[in-house]
Design a protein around this motif. Sequence first.
Motif, PDB file in Angstrom:
ATOM      1  N   ARG A 308       0.860  -1.188   0.000  1.00  0.00           N
ATOM      2  CA  ARG A 308       0.000   0.000   0.000  1.00  0.00           C
ATOM      3  C   ARG A 308       0.892   1.232   0.000  1.00  0.00           C
ATOM      4  O   ARG A 308       1.767   1.374   0.856  1.00  0.00           O
ATOM      5  N   GLY A 309       0.695   2.094  -0.990  1.00  0.00           N
ATOM      6  CA  GLY A 309       1.426   3.355  -1.024  1.00  0.00           C
ATOM      7  C   GLY A 309       2.927   3.199  -1.030  1.00  0.00           C
ATOM      8  O   GLY A 309       3.636   3.915  -0.311  1.00  0.00           O
ATOM      9  N   HIS A 310       3.459   2.267  -1.826  1.00  0.00           N
ATOM     10  CA  HIS A 310       4.900   2.001  -1.961  1.00  0.00           C
ATOM     11  C   HIS A 310       5.525   1.390  -0.699  1.00  0.00           C
ATOM     12  O   HIS A 310       6.750   1.402  -0.547  1.00  0.00           O
ATOM     13  N   THR A 311       4.694   0.859   0.177  1.00  0.00           N
ATOM     14  CA  THR A 311       5.167   0.065   1.313  1.00  0.00           C
ATOM     15  C   THR A 311       4.686  -1.360   1.102  1.00  0.00           C
ATOM     16  O   THR A 311       3.532  -1.592   0.747  1.00  0.00           O
ATOM     17  N   TRP A 312       5.614  -2.317   1.303  1.00  0.00           N
ATOM     18  CA  TRP A 312       5.325  -3.717   0.996  1.00  0.00           C
ATOM     19  C   TRP A 312       5.713  -4.603   2.172  1.00  0.00           C
ATOM     20  O   TRP A 312       6.648  -4.293   2.915  1.00  0.00           O
ATOM     21  N   TRP A 313       5.017  -5.726   2.328  1.00  0.00           N
ATOM     22  CA  TRP A 313       5.329  -6.681   3.377  1.00  0.00           C
ATOM     23  C   TRP A 313       4.947  -8.088   2.914  1.00  0.00           C
ATOM     24  O   TRP A 313       4.161  -8.273   1.990  1.00  0.00           O
ATOM     25  N   ARG A 314       5.535  -9.069   3.590  1.00  0.00           N
ATOM     26  CA  ARG A 314       5.261 -10.461   3.232  1.00  0.00           C
ATOM     27  C   ARG A 314       5.611 -11.352   4.415  1.00  0.00           C
ATOM     28  O   ARG A 314       6.658 -11.172   5.040  1.00  0.00           O
ATOM     29  N   GLU A 315       4.736 -12.306   4.677  1.00  0.00           N
ATOM     30  CA  GLU A 315       4.990 -13.279   5.734  1.00  0.00           C
ATOM     31  C   GLU A 315       5.521 -14.571   5.129  1.00  0.00           C
ATOM     32  O   GLU A 315       5.098 -14.989   4.047  1.00  0.00           O
ATOM     33  N   PHE A 316       6.465 -15.183   5.830  1.00  0.00           N
ATOM     34  CA  PHE A 316       7.078 -16.443   5.414  1.00  0.00           C
ATOM     35  C   PHE A 316       6.873 -17.486   6.509  1.00  0.00           C
ATOM     36  O   PHE A 316       6.552 -17.156   7.646  1.00  0.00           O
ATOM     37  N   GLU A 317       7.107 -18.731   6.153  1.00  0.00           N
ATOM     38  CA  GLU A 317       7.008 -19.794   7.146  1.00  0.00           C
ATOM     39  C   GLU A 317       7.953 -19.547   8.320  1.00  0.00           C
ATOM     40  O   GLU A 317       7.648 -19.898   9.464  1.00  0.00           O
ATOM     41  N   GLY A 318       9.091 -18.922   8.024  1.00  0.00           N
ATOM     42  CA  GLY A 318      10.083 -18.711   9.071  1.00  0.00           C
ATOM     43  C   GLY A 318      10.304 -17.276   9.465  1.00  0.00           C
ATOM     44  O   GLY A 318      11.251 -16.970  10.196  1.00  0.00           O
ATOM     45  N   GLY A 319       9.459 -16.341   8.995  1.00  0.00           N
ATOM     46  CA  GLY A 319       9.690 -14.957   9.369  1.00  0.00           C
ATOM     47  C   GLY A 319       8.788 -13.974   8.655  1.00  0.00           C
ATOM     48  O   GLY A 319       7.765 -14.336   8.062  1.00  0.00           O
ATOM     49  N   PHE A 320       9.204 -12.693   8.681  1.00  0.00           N
ATOM     50  CA  PHE A 320       8.395 -11.599   8.133  1.00  0.00           C
ATOM     51  C   PHE A 320       9.337 -10.493   7.668  1.00  0.00           C
ATOM     52  O   PHE A 320      10.362 -10.229   8.306  1.00  0.00           O
ATOM     53  N   ALA A 321       8.995  -9.842   6.552  1.00  0.00           N
ATOM     54  CA  ALA A 321       9.791  -8.725   6.033  1.00  0.00           C
ATOM     55  C   ALA A 321       8.866  -7.607   5.594  1.00  0.00           C
ATOM     56  O   ALA A 321       7.754  -7.861   5.094  1.00  0.00           O
ATOM     57  N   ALA A 322       9.318  -6.364   5.773  1.00  0.00           N
ATOM     58  CA  ALA A 322       8.571  -5.201   5.307  1.00  0.00           C
ATOM     59  C   ALA A 322       9.550  -4.147   4.833  1.00  0.00           C
ATOM     60  O   ALA A 322      10.681  -4.053   5.336  1.00  0.00           O
ATOM     61  N   VAL A 323       9.118  -3.338   3.857  1.00  0.00           N
ATOM     62  CA  VAL A 323       9.988  -2.306   3.295  1.00  0.00           C
ATOM     63  C   VAL A 323       9.144  -1.112   2.868  1.00  0.00           C
ATOM     64  O   VAL A 323       8.011  -1.274   2.393  1.00  0.00           O
ATOM     65  N   ASN A 324       9.687   0.073   3.061  1.00  0.00           N
ATOM     66  CA  ASN A 324       9.031   1.313   2.665  1.00  0.00           C
ATOM     67  C   ASN A 324       9.900   1.998   1.610  1.00  0.00           C
ATOM     68  O   ASN A 324      10.984   2.491   1.926  1.00  0.00           O
ATOM     69  N   PHE A 325       9.436   2.039   0.345  1.00  0.00           N
ATOM     70  CA  PHE A 325      10.211   2.628  -0.742  1.00  0.00           C
ATOM     71  C   PHE A 325      10.048   4.140  -0.846  1.00  0.00           C
ATOM     72  O   PHE A 325      10.737   4.770  -1.649  1.00  0.00           O
ATOM     73  N   ASN A 326       9.142   4.728  -0.095  1.00  0.00           N
ATOM     74  CA  ASN A 326       8.970   6.177  -0.144  1.00  0.00           C
ATOM     75  C   ASN A 326      10.244   6.869   0.328  1.00  0.00           C
ATOM     76  O   ASN A 326      10.962   6.342   1.183  1.00  0.00           O
ATOM     77  N   ARG A 327      10.511   8.042  -0.239  1.00  0.00           N
ATOM     78  CA  ARG A 327      11.671   8.790   0.259  1.00  0.00           C
ATOM     79  C   ARG A 327      11.283  10.139   0.864  1.00  0.00           C
ATOM     80  O   ARG A 327      12.144  10.866   1.349  1.00  0.00           O
ATOM     81  N   ARG A 336       1.757  -3.894  10.408  1.00  0.00           N
ATOM     82  CA  ARG A 336       1.412  -4.891  11.420  1.00  0.00           C
ATOM     83  C   ARG A 336       2.336  -6.099  11.278  1.00  0.00           C
ATOM     84  O   ARG A 336       2.588  -6.564  10.169  1.00  0.00           O
ATOM     85  N   ILE A 337       2.804  -6.602  12.402  1.00  0.00           N
ATOM     86  CA  ILE A 337       3.751  -7.727  12.418  1.00  0.00           C
ATOM     87  C   ILE A 337       3.026  -8.960  12.957  1.00  0.00           C
ATOM     88  O   ILE A 337       2.390  -8.897  14.023  1.00  0.00           O
ATOM     89  N   PRO A 338       3.078 -10.075  12.246  1.00  0.00           N
ATOM     90  CA  PRO A 338       2.392 -11.277  12.728  1.00  0.00           C
ATOM     91  C   PRO A 338       2.909 -11.715  14.096  1.00  0.00           C
ATOM     92  O   PRO A 338       4.057 -11.458  14.459  1.00  0.00           O
ATOM     93  N   ALA A 339       2.068 -12.407  14.832  1.00  0.00           N
ATOM     94  CA  ALA A 339       2.453 -12.899  16.155  1.00  0.00           C
ATOM     95  C   ALA A 339       3.528 -13.969  16.034  1.00  0.00           C
ATOM     96  O   ALA A 339       3.651 -14.645  15.012  1.00  0.00           O
ATOM     97  N   GLY A 340       4.333 -14.096  17.087  1.00  0.00           N
ATOM     98  CA  GLY A 340       5.330 -15.156  17.140  1.00  0.00           C
ATOM     99  C   GLY A 340       6.664 -14.815  16.529  1.00  0.00           C
ATOM    100  O   GLY A 340       7.497 -15.703  16.314  1.00  0.00           O
ATOM    101  N   MET A 341       6.930 -13.515  16.246  1.00  0.00           N
ATOM    102  CA  MET A 341       8.179 -13.105  15.622  1.00  0.00           C
ATOM    103  C   MET A 341       9.166 -12.579  16.657  1.00  0.00           C
ATOM    104  O   MET A 341       8.768 -12.057  17.705  1.00  0.00           O
ATOM    105  N   VAL A 342      10.467 -12.710  16.360  1.00  0.00           N
ATOM    106  CA  VAL A 342      11.525 -12.172  17.209  1.00  0.00           C
ATOM    107  C   VAL A 342      12.531 -11.427  16.344  1.00  0.00           C
ATOM    108  O   VAL A 342      12.619 -11.649  15.134  1.00  0.00           O
TER     109      VAL A 342
END
Length: 367
Positions: A308-327, A336-342
């Motif tokens: 949404r709005g040049h910000t992207w995220w994705r959940e994986f079996e072993g983790g989570f990543a997010a990135v904001n391309f706006n400058r 939002r970060i899924p539960a169970g992450m460290v």
Amino acid sequence: MSGVGAWIRYGDPVSSEQVRFAAEHYCAAILQPWETGAARELKRLRPDMTVLAYKCLSSVRSYEPGPVYSSGVSFAEAEAAAVALEDDDDGGGWFATRLDGARIEWERYPGHWQMKVWEPGYQRRWVENVLAEFHGSPFDGVLADNDVFDDYYGLNLPIPGAADMSVLRTALGDLVNAAGTALNSVGKILVPNIAESRRETGRWAAHAAYGGGFEEVWLGYGPEHLFDPATAEAQLPQAGGPGLSILRVPTDGNDQHPNFLYGLSAFWIFGEGRGAYSATAHDDYSRTQHAPELDWQLGPPRGRPQGRGHTWWREFEGGFAAVNFNRDGRRRRKVRIPAGMVDDAGRPAPSSCILPPQRGVLFRRRG
């Protein structure tokens, strides 16, 4: 496989300590072609690692003593061709020349001489030499540098034989095709350093068709010169191949630089960890760059990238990543970060985070 790191290592001589570190932390390596001992040891320690030898497509280097060279054609061979072809129409043999007949030495790179990459004889010799050198070599293939798009080295076209850069681009495409076909025929791969492929539809796929592609300026030209969102997103398909995609994001040389995680997060979101990733300063190719997150294996994705709005995220079996391309500094994004992450220290991740512009985050799944 240990991590997703790419070791771009064609600076000073390689040490045995660096080889051991690389075997533990990287999945791909690019070495100078004379580092055959290091290549052999890496393949012994990590048979699954892709180890490539550096070769320049576009220049010869007059300062190299040999007998192994970082170009596909040696300076001595080019000199011999200049004598044999002294009566050719353009002059200079295989050396590119200015309108006054002077050879072209690259700006900022003394001893690098531009070749007539459009000359059939040069192309044939380049392929013949590289095929002979790497048939039976410990290297898995060749990293072909300077598959250029624009004039980065002060060629100042037009010059005899090349009215504009389209001549060089077409010729380098032909050379990549010939070299890639020849290397593939003996079980080796070709991975060109494909410059600015986002500017030409199909360029990345065509040049990466023989084993993969290298993007040396992924998401930005320098640590403080990152791309706008549209330009960054135009590069994202490179993370998905074909073959091995090696993506380098620029930093200031500090492995804690925020660009390290910025690029690594995007690498996972859009490449699913299938390629290899590096973050270095300009020409900083004598070290073993590393961050803890480079060793993580997030596993297969749980769905497609969400954005949404040049910000992207994705959940994986072993983790989570997010990135904001706006400058724009005002475009901070709540993710939002899924539960169970460290995090990298094993501390529980928050339920959400505010992601500043041109930043990324990675988390692992607990346990």
